[in-house]
Design a protein around this motif. Sequence first.
Motif, short mmCIF file in Angstrom:
data_model
loop_
_atom_site.label_atom_id
_atom_site.label_comp_id
_atom_site.label_asym_id
_atom_site.label_seq_id
_atom_site.Cartn_x
_atom_site.Cartn_y
_atom_site.Cartn_z
N PHE A 1 26.29 50.77 58.11
CA PHE A 1 27.44 51.09 57.27
C PHE A 1 26.97 51.69 55.95
O PHE A 1 27.46 52.74 55.50
CB PHE A 1 28.26 49.81 57.03
N SER B 1 25.82 55.46 55.54
CA SER B 1 26.69 56.62 55.36
C SER B 1 27.64 56.49 54.17
O SER B 1 28.59 57.25 54.07
CB SER B 1 27.45 56.89 56.66
N LEU B 2 27.40 55.55 53.27
CA LEU B 2 28.22 55.51 52.06
C LEU B 2 27.89 56.68 51.13
O LEU B 2 26.73 57.06 51.03
CB LEU B 2 27.95 54.20 51.30
N PRO B 3 28.90 57.26 50.48
CA PRO B 3 28.60 58.33 49.53
C PRO B 3 27.98 57.76 48.25
O PRO B 3 28.69 57.24 47.40
CB PRO B 3 29.96 58.97 49.26
N THR C 1 26.75 59.22 45.77
CA THR C 1 27.21 59.91 44.57
C THR C 1 28.27 59.11 43.84
O THR C 1 28.30 59.05 42.61
CB THR C 1 27.81 61.27 44.96
N GLY D 1 15.15 65.84 67.86
CA GLY D 1 16.55 66.17 67.61
C GLY D 1 16.86 66.51 66.17
O GLY D 1 18.02 66.64 65.83
N LEU E 1 18.58 62.76 62.63
CA LEU E 1 19.17 62.33 63.89
C LEU E 1 18.34 61.30 64.61
O LEU E 1 18.86 60.52 65.39
CB LEU E 1 19.33 63.53 64.80
N THR F 1 24.84 73.88 57.57
CA THR F 1 25.07 74.18 58.97
C THR F 1 23.91 73.77 59.87
O THR F 1 24.12 73.40 61.03
CB THR F 1 25.38 75.68 59.14
N PHE G 1 22.25 71.17 60.06
CA PHE G 1 22.41 69.81 60.60
C PHE G 1 23.25 69.83 61.87
O PHE G 1 22.85 69.30 62.91
CB PHE G 1 23.05 68.92 59.53
N LEU H 1 21.43 71.41 64.78
CA LEU H 1 20.45 70.53 65.42
C LEU H 1 21.14 69.48 66.30
O LEU H 1 20.70 69.22 67.42
CB LEU H 1 19.59 69.84 64.37
N VAL H 2 22.24 68.92 65.78
CA VAL H 2 22.97 67.92 66.57
C VAL H 2 23.46 68.56 67.87
O VAL H 2 23.28 68.01 68.95
CB VAL H 2 24.17 67.36 65.77
N THR I 1 30.49 62.22 65.95
CA THR I 1 29.53 61.74 64.96
C THR I 1 29.16 62.85 63.99
O THR I 1 29.02 62.62 62.79
CB THR I 1 28.24 61.23 65.63
N LEU J 1 29.53 62.61 59.90
CA LEU J 1 28.39 62.74 58.99
C LEU J 1 28.56 63.92 58.06
O LEU J 1 28.29 63.84 56.86
CB LEU J 1 27.09 62.86 59.78
N LEU K 1 31.06 62.97 55.40
CA LEU K 1 30.49 62.05 54.41
C LEU K 1 29.54 62.77 53.46
O LEU K 1 29.55 62.53 52.26
CB LEU K 1 29.76 60.91 55.12
N SER L 1 30.15 63.79 49.05
CA SER L 1 29.31 63.41 47.92
C SER L 1 28.52 64.57 47.33
O SER L 1 27.60 64.36 46.57
CB SER L 1 28.39 62.27 48.33
N GLY M 1 35.02 57.00 51.70
CA GLY M 1 33.74 57.07 52.39
C GLY M 1 33.56 55.92 53.37
O GLY M 1 33.10 56.11 54.49
N SER M 2 33.94 54.71 52.94
CA SER M 2 33.79 53.54 53.81
C SER M 2 34.64 53.69 55.07
O SER M 2 34.20 53.33 56.16
CB SER M 2 34.22 52.26 53.10
N SER N 1 32.94 55.88 57.28
CA SER N 1 31.74 55.20 57.76
C SER N 1 32.08 54.25 58.91
O SER N 1 31.36 54.16 59.90
CB SER N 1 31.10 54.44 56.60
N VAL N 2 33.21 53.53 58.77
CA VAL N 2 33.62 52.59 59.82
C VAL N 2 33.97 53.36 61.10
O VAL N 2 33.56 52.99 62.20
CB VAL N 2 34.81 51.74 59.34
N TYR O 1 32.85 56.19 61.94
CA TYR O 1 31.60 56.69 62.48
C TYR O 1 30.88 55.63 63.30
O TYR O 1 30.40 55.89 64.40
CB TYR O 1 30.72 57.16 61.31
N MET O 2 30.87 54.38 62.78
CA MET O 2 30.20 53.31 63.50
C MET O 2 30.91 53.03 64.84
O MET O 2 30.27 52.75 65.84
CB MET O 2 30.17 52.04 62.65
N LEU P 1 30.00 55.64 67.26
CA LEU P 1 28.63 55.48 67.71
C LEU P 1 28.53 54.39 68.76
O LEU P 1 27.69 54.41 69.63
CB LEU P 1 27.77 55.12 66.49
#
Lengths: 292, 311
Positions: free
Chosen positions: A126, A129-131, A133, A282, A286, B190, B192, B195-196, B237, B241, B244, B248, B296-297, B300-301, B303-304, B307
């Motif tokens: 968790f 991935s928090l910002p 900034t 990857g 990643l 881009t 990133f 690559l994904v 995902t 990402l 996120l 920032s 952001g949180s 993030s949640v 995203y988790m 995943l």
Amino acid sequence: MAIPVARTTARPTVRTPLKSRRANRRLAADAGLLVLAAAFALPLVWVVLSSLDPHAGLKVQVPDGVTLDNFDAVLTPDITFTPLLNSLILCGGGTLLTVVCSTLAAYPLSRFRSRLNRPFLLTILFATSLPITAIMVPVYALFVQVNLIDTVQGTIFFFAASQLPFAIWLMKNFMDGVPKELEEAAWTDGASSLQSLVRIVLPLMGPGVAVVTVFSFVMMWGNFFVPFMLLLTPDQMPASVSINEFFGNRGTVVYGQLAAFSIIYSTPVILLYVLVARRLGGGFALGGAVKG
Amino acid sequence: MDTRVAPQVRPPDPSGAKVASPRRGGLRRSLVRALPVSPAVILLLLFLAGPIGYCAYIAFTDLQLTGQAQSSFVGFDNFRAAFEDEAFLNAVWLTLVFTVLSSLVGQNTLGLALAALMQRASKPVRTVVGGIVVTAWVLPEVVAGFLLYAFFRREGTLNAILDWLHLPSQNWLFTLPILAVSFANVWRGTAFSMLVYSAALNEIPKEITEAAEVDGAGGWRRMWHITLPMIRRSIGTNLMLNTLQTLSVFGLIWVMTRGGPSGKSQTLPLFMYEQAFQKSMIGYGTAVALLLLVVGSLFSVVYMRLLRTEV
């Protein structure tokens, strides 16, 4: 630069129409990619040409004479060496702290089973991935209160903390790849966990440690906001912040010198990236995060 | 760590089965095992969790940089003030525009396009293109900012190209700053996605696409009906990402426009910085930071969950 590439689609096919269609498609793909790449390359071409151009402006232009004067002009203690040294101290210190702490933390997470592992790892994921900034303003206020503002060690601590979640996550995944059986022999011979970590696990996951190290370093090297907020004394500023000087205080901007400095400042991270790129498969971020 | 503890850490286990619950070994063993985690935990608590907690506290105070000796608790005043502040709403709107343009549309689509084209391109082209795109990504944030600043300036490369094509040129950083910084973020980010998506596309079995091809499905139909559904997890995902990261972004915009002119490229991080430091309202700035953290949180949640990791 080494980046992951697809297997070639060409494969001996019996049916010629399909084959020639594929050849055409490859030509089209090549052409499309080259057009896109040209667009991506323009700013990069600018910085390279301008750094060699005695009369560099803002647009891409072929210099009428190639010179190294721009590099000469910026290679002074004041402009280049001190900021780069500061960067090295900050990022080196932060990286060292990150790698040591994340290695230690990853070991029990990877080797022992505990009810706390899962909640801990989920929290870490968790936090990954928090910002970051967003918390710079309270960090500043907090640092003022505990007298860590404008100190190199304070900045190093924060750098390390902000990089740790991802480093722990990556490190744990790499460590999971080292078979446990190898350690068990050492354990029965009476080696401690620390001994088996240092003598057996770490040597086997050398590439993984290298990836975490380089990744942390590159992230810190390029980071602008953290030192910009936490450091005040100009003499302590790393290159990411001091590069601003070219715009603000020196009057008219000498673009050639700015370009030369940008190249000097960027080269280390590009080289480091090239060094580990193959390992990453990857791609940078990643390795651990996306593949899970 | 104490060597004598070691035999207990891993008792000889001829069956090779995993050692059972920590309860059996007792508290002491659990503590010894947890010891190596402590430096990391201390650092994280002091320098990450601490500031986040402090953030949640001072967002509800009227803390200022100067003048005031004491700050006092003001409840939701900062948040109320924010939602009545046109500059804040402007920053929210610009953050949305910036995120949608650069992350959802730009980085994501362009990254997928690059990855898909690369699957078909010849090897030298792939290497060259990959190298260029990744270099843009690896460059330090500030350097990327300067390069794009030069590109978009009135006397910069973009206008030179437009002139050459006899198209109207303009002062991009002045007239459409949010568009310029969004493009900058696309340029920088881009790689990133590329690559994904390259990794994801490589994992699709060739047989499936080949079968569809033999059946006569064209490129677009294969993309839409086969490729996209098969890589949808990667899409999820990657979008998370990207979003996120984009939320920032500070240095890139700071270098190119400082959020200006007159706030026309001031996204939330820049607004937060301006309120806290240029206007000395730390409490208010932190309230904005807290909102950013909450958003952001949430991402993030999600995203988790996407995943669905087996930790």
